[in-house]
Design a protein around this motif. Sequence first.
Motif, short mmCIF file in Angstrom:
data_model
loop_
_atom_site.label_atom_id
_atom_site.label_comp_id
_atom_site.label_asym_id
_atom_site.label_seq_id
_atom_site.Cartn_x
_atom_site.Cartn_y
_atom_site.Cartn_z
N LEU A 56 97.57 -36.05 -4.50
CA LEU A 56 97.12 -34.66 -4.52
C LEU A 56 98.27 -33.81 -5.03
N GLY A 61 98.22 -30.66 -2.21
CA GLY A 61 99.14 -31.68 -1.71
C GLY A 61 99.97 -31.18 -0.55
N ILE A 76 87.69 -36.94 0.04
CA ILE A 76 88.45 -36.70 -1.19
C ILE A 76 87.49 -36.78 -2.37
N ASN A 101 91.12 -33.61 -6.49
CA ASN A 101 91.13 -32.18 -6.78
C ASN A 101 90.41 -31.38 -5.70
#
Length: 154
Positions: A56, A61, A76, A101
């Motif tokens: 990420l 992240g 995810i 994303n």
Amino acid sequence: MSVNKVILVGRLGRDPETRYMPNGDAITNFSLATDEQWRDRNGERQTRTEWHNVSLYGKLGEIANQYLRKGSQVFIEGKIQSRKYTGKDGIERTAYNIIGNEMRMLGDRNDGFDSGNNYAAPPTSNPPPAPRRQPPQQTPTTPQIDDIDDDIPF
């Protein structure tokens, strides 16, 4: 046309690890376990676990690093990316990585955490769904109006 889209729901196999690129952007990596269960011909339950390497980037992240821990359940969404490398034995191999994303933390607040850890979920960026408007009751004497929503300001 082609599509490269991955959706995973699983549990972290290890705590996330974050490092920073020279420009300051975060990259967070962790392994994610997904499993499937079925009954074989003898009626015995079988389980297969797949391990996925997830990356990420940026703010996503940083959020993952702050709130996720080993055992946390997470959703995810992203794409799969492959890279070739040569192992120490000289054999060329291919590694697959999930570039996420979108991430959603699942489970309860203590999911995957020790009892001593404090946890507060980050604010969600999605507003709650708007309540659905009920159409007016029609009576036999009332003509049907096809375009009733045109006057509504939202």
